[in-house]
Design a protein around this motif. Structure first.
Motif, short mmCIF file in Angstrom:
data_model
loop_
_atom_site.label_atom_id
_atom_site.label_comp_id
_atom_site.label_asym_id
_atom_site.label_seq_id
_atom_site.Cartn_x
_atom_site.Cartn_y
_atom_site.Cartn_z
N TYR A 68 0.83 -1.20 0.00
CA TYR A 68 0.00 0.00 0.00
C TYR A 68 0.87 1.26 0.00
O TYR A 68 0.64 2.19 -0.77
N ARG A 69 1.86 1.28 0.87
CA ARG A 69 2.68 2.47 1.07
C ARG A 69 3.74 2.64 -0.02
O ARG A 69 4.01 3.76 -0.46
N TYR A 70 4.36 1.53 -0.42
CA TYR A 70 5.45 1.55 -1.40
C TYR A 70 5.22 0.41 -2.40
O TYR A 70 5.87 -0.63 -2.32
N PRO A 71 4.32 0.58 -3.35
CA PRO A 71 3.93 -0.52 -4.24
C PRO A 71 5.06 -1.10 -5.09
O PRO A 71 4.95 -2.22 -5.55
N GLU A 72 6.13 -0.38 -5.28
CA GLU A 72 7.24 -0.88 -6.08
C GLU A 72 8.27 -1.67 -5.27
O GLU A 72 9.22 -2.21 -5.84
N HIS A 92 -1.25 -14.42 -3.90
CA HIS A 92 -1.81 -13.70 -2.75
C HIS A 92 -1.12 -12.36 -2.48
O HIS A 92 -1.75 -11.45 -1.98
N MET A 93 0.14 -12.26 -2.80
CA MET A 93 0.91 -11.06 -2.47
C MET A 93 1.51 -10.47 -3.74
O MET A 93 2.43 -11.04 -4.34
N ALA A 94 1.01 -9.33 -4.15
CA ALA A 94 1.44 -8.71 -5.40
C ALA A 94 2.91 -8.32 -5.41
O ALA A 94 3.54 -8.27 -6.46
N ASN A 95 3.48 -8.06 -4.23
CA ASN A 95 4.87 -7.63 -4.16
C ASN A 95 5.85 -8.77 -3.92
O ASN A 95 7.05 -8.54 -3.77
N ALA A 96 5.38 -10.01 -3.92
CA ALA A 96 6.27 -11.17 -3.74
C ALA A 96 7.14 -11.37 -4.98
O ALA A 96 6.63 -11.37 -6.11
N ARG A 97 8.43 -11.50 -4.77
CA ARG A 97 9.36 -11.74 -5.88
C ARG A 97 10.06 -13.08 -5.77
O ARG A 97 10.50 -13.63 -6.77
N ALA A 98 10.20 -13.58 -4.54
CA ALA A 98 10.86 -14.88 -4.34
C ALA A 98 10.30 -15.51 -3.07
O ALA A 98 9.78 -14.81 -2.19
N PHE A 99 10.43 -16.82 -3.01
CA PHE A 99 9.95 -17.60 -1.87
C PHE A 99 10.98 -18.68 -1.62
O PHE A 99 11.15 -19.58 -2.45
N VAL A 100 11.70 -18.58 -0.51
CA VAL A 100 12.79 -19.52 -0.22
C VAL A 100 12.68 -20.02 1.21
O VAL A 100 11.99 -19.43 2.04
N THR A 101 13.38 -21.09 1.50
CA THR A 101 13.40 -21.62 2.87
C THR A 101 14.32 -20.79 3.73
O THR A 101 15.25 -20.13 3.24
#
Length: 120
Positions: A68-72, A92-101
Motif C-alpha cells: 500500500y505504502r510503497y507498491p514498487e 496472494h501477495m502482489a509484491n512477492a518476488r521470491a519464496f525460499v526456505t
C-alpha cells in the motif's frame, strides 16, 4: 540500497544482515509486525526480506502495508514451513518476488536481494 529484514529469529536475521552489509547495503532488522510497520511509516525500503511465519504479528499485514505504502518495493518471503510451497504466495501477495526456505545460503539470499532490489 536500503533493506528491511523482518525475521522472528534474531540470530538468523543477524546472519543475513551481516552478509548484506558486507555488500554495501544498509540494513534494518525488525522482529515482528509492529516494528516493521513502524519502520515503514517513515522509511521506504528498496527491498524487504520477510519471514512468512512471524512470532509477533502477521507477515501478510506487513506485506500488505508495504504494498500500500510503497507498491514498487519487492518482498522476498522466507519460511521454515511447507505452507505455500506450491507457489501460491505469488497469487496472494502482489509484491512477492521470491519464496525460499529459511535455510537459504546467505550468499544466495544476498544475490537475490541484489537482483530484485536494484534501484534504477
Amino acid at each position: 540500497m536500503q533493506v528491511l529484514i523482518v525475521e522472528s529469529n534474531p540470530d538468523l536475521g543477524a546472519i543475513w544482515q551481516r552478509y548484506l552489509e558486507r555488500q554495501g547495503m544498509s540494513v534494518t532488522s525488525a522482529l515482528g509486525q509492529a516494528s516493521a510497520v513502524a519502520y515503514l511509516q517513515d522509511t521506504a525500503a528498496d527491498l524487504i526480506i520477510l519471514d512468512l511465519v512471524l512470532e509477533d504479528g502477521s507477515a501478510f499485514a506487513v506485506a500488505d502495508y508495504a504494498n500500500y505504502r510503497y507498491p514498487e518495493t519487492p518482498v522476498i518471503f522466507v519460511t521454515n514451513s511447507t505452507f505455500f510451497s506450491d507457489g501460491s504466495i505469488f497469487q496472494h501477495m502482489a509484491n512477492a518476488r521470491a519464496f525460499v526456505t529459511s535455510e537459504v545460503d546467505p550468499a544466495d539470499l544476498t544475490a537475490m536481494v541484489e537482483h530484485y532490489g536494484r534501484v534504477e
